[in-house]
Enzyme design. Structure first.
Site, PDB file in Angstrom:
ATOM      1  CD  GLN A 125      -3.287   0.013   0.329  1.00  0.00           C
ATOM      2  OE1 GLN A 125      -3.469  -1.185   0.525  1.00  0.00           O
ATOM      3  NE2 GLN A 125      -4.028   0.696  -0.525  1.00  0.00           N
ATOM      4  CE  LYS A 140      -5.473  -4.088   2.444  1.00  0.00           C
ATOM      5  NZ  LYS A 140      -5.569  -3.563   1.064  1.00  0.00           N
ATOM      6  CG  ASP A 180      -8.623  -5.747   0.869  1.00  0.00           C
ATOM      7  OD1 ASP A 180      -8.008  -5.009   0.090  1.00  0.00           O
ATOM      8  OD2 ASP A 180      -8.408  -6.970   0.930  1.00  0.00           O
TER       9      ASP A 180
END
Ligand code: GLU
Length: 459
Positions: A125, A140, A180
């Site tokens: 990320q 995350k 996600d």
């Protein structure tokens, strides 16, 4: 992935030695984290040309600092199921790097979630977010909670408990989670409701992927899938090719996959297959997206239901064989390591021209090497799936300024961002001596931006 051209230049040797030293320490200090090792290895090996050109990154310890998350939070998530039994899951948030903005990245609910998975995703990320050109750092989170088969009430109770702890660590200028795998608008809504209650304030910018009626951005749901196709379109265009008339296989059937299919169809491609975690469907007439959306997005059913409505289509158990279907363009949009060496060889043997990674790290290092060795155009995940988080940053911008843009305005900005990421990656690949290698170009372009900010901010 190996750097092909070995040069004896002493600075290159120093850079290679530095990368090997950092990789070794990552393996030693983070045992039993294979996905994290894989993501770090794939990225760091491709940074050698940048470290050769700018050895000050080595002096500033940039790689050692990049591979160590700034903060890792692991917590208990207790909740009660519909039978009144107490269940306990594990929650994570990895705040990896904040050099260019608040931590930003999704939350995944899936039984496979552990420290290795969250760290590999958080690490990726950093580079992905930097590539978007938006001011967002890398983070995350997730939980090993399995949403499959859970009632809506169970999802709500679990999600509220998850947010009760997470709320202590996030904020619109601190860390901004999103969705996600296993986390979409419904879960984001429950998380937002719980955060608001605990915080006693309406901080719209604390989460992205919200409903458009309470601060969400239009086109966020479509963004990752559309973005993947926009990026691949640029990659094809550079070779005088397009989606028009091409046969496409897309794995997965979540929002990344569904909207990649939608955009590919809009550009004239025929999408013949897609999958869920149980199996895949093949429809030689082209997947009927209306039916698929109803099955997967509205009813949240399994994909095999599709053949009840389209008796000409086929359903096959196990997803891996989806890559044995002949196609011109393959878009892996399901999950990490879903496309291995064997699958890559099958795709190559069937004459695939281009791969676009909609999921995070869907191809193994061996698969990527095979595509490169056979001159298959390859769009790596950090670039090709950056559209989702890019529109999340646009959602944050809309929240800060208390305005909302139309679908067309957001989509146009997304399109421009994907064109820009492609251009940056192509230019970096060329500038650093590996023209056409988008893995190297993407990683270096994402890295330089973050590394320069880290140098400027001191140790
Ligand atoms: N989970 C998505 C990703 O892998 C989106 C993250 C976000 O929107 O913050 O990039």
């Amino acid at each position: 992935m190996a750097i092909k051209e070995k040069t004896i230049h002493p600075q290159t040797q120093a850079a290679e030695k530095y990368v090997q030293k950092v990789l070794e320490s990552v393996r030693e200090r983070n045992p039993h984290e294979p996905e994290f090792h894989q993501a770090v290895k794939e990225t760091l090996l491709s940074l050698v040309p940048a470290l050769t050109k700018k050895p000050e990154y080595i002096d500033h310890g940039i790689l050692e600092r990049l591979v160590e998350p700034e903060r890792v939070i692991s917590f208990q998530v207790p909740w009660t199921d519909d039978q009144g039994r107490v269940q306990v899951n594990r929650g994570f948030r990895v705040q990896f790097n904040s050099a260019i903005g608040p931590y930003k990245g999704g939350i995944r609910f899936h039984p496979s979630v552990n420290a290795s998975i969250v760290k590999f995703l958080g690490f990726e990320q950093i580079f992905k977010n930097s590539l978007t050109g938006q001011p967002i750092g890398g983070g995350k989170g997730g939980s090993d909670f399995d949403p499959k088969g859970k009632s809506d009430q169970e999802i709500m109770r679990f999600t509220q408990s998850f947010m009760t702890e997470l709320s202590k660590h996030i904020g619109p200028d601190v860390d901004v989670p999103a969705g996600d795998i296993g986390v979409s608008a419904r879960e984001i809504g429950y998380m937002f409701g719980q955060y608001k209650k605990l915080r006693g304030a309406y901080e719209a910018g604390v989460l992205t992927g919200k409903g458009p009626n309470y601060g969400g951005s239009l086109a966020r749901t479509e963004a990752t899938g559309y973005g993947t196709v926009y990026f691949v379109e640029e990659m094809l265009k550079a070779k005088g090719l397009s989606f028009e008339g091409k046969t496409v296989v897309v794995s997965g059937s979540g929002n990344v996959s569904i909207f990649a299919m939608e955009k590919a169809q809009e550009l004239g491609a025929k999408v013949v297959a897609c999958s869920d975690s149980s199996g895949y469907i093949y429809d030689e007439n082209g997947i009927d997206l209306g039916t698929l959306k109803q099955i997967k997005m509205e009813n949240k059913e399994r994909i095999n239901i599709y053949i009840d409505k389209h008796p000409d289509a086929y359903y096959f158990e196990e997803c891996k064989n989806i890559w044995s279907i002949p196609c011109d363009i393959a878009l892996p949009c399901a999950t990490q390591n879903e496309l291995d060496g064997d699958s890559a060889r099958k795709l190559v043997a069937n004459g695939v021209a281009a791969i676009g990674e909609g999921a995070n790290m869907p191809s193994t290092i061996e698969a990527i090497d095979i595509f490169h060795n056979h001159e298959v155009l390859f769009a790596p995940a950090k670039a090709a799936n950056a559209g989702g988080v890019a529109v999340s940053a646009l959602e944050m911008a809309q929240n800060s300024s208390r305005i909302s843009w139309t679908f067309e305005e957001v989509d146009a900005q997304l399109h421009e961002i994907m064109i820009d990421i492609h251009e940056k990656s192509v230019n970096a690949a060329k500038e650093y001596g590996h023209p056409g290698n988008l893995v190297i170009g993407t990683n270096i372009a994402g890295f330089i931006n973050v590394a320069d900010a880290m140098v400027m901010q001191g140790v």
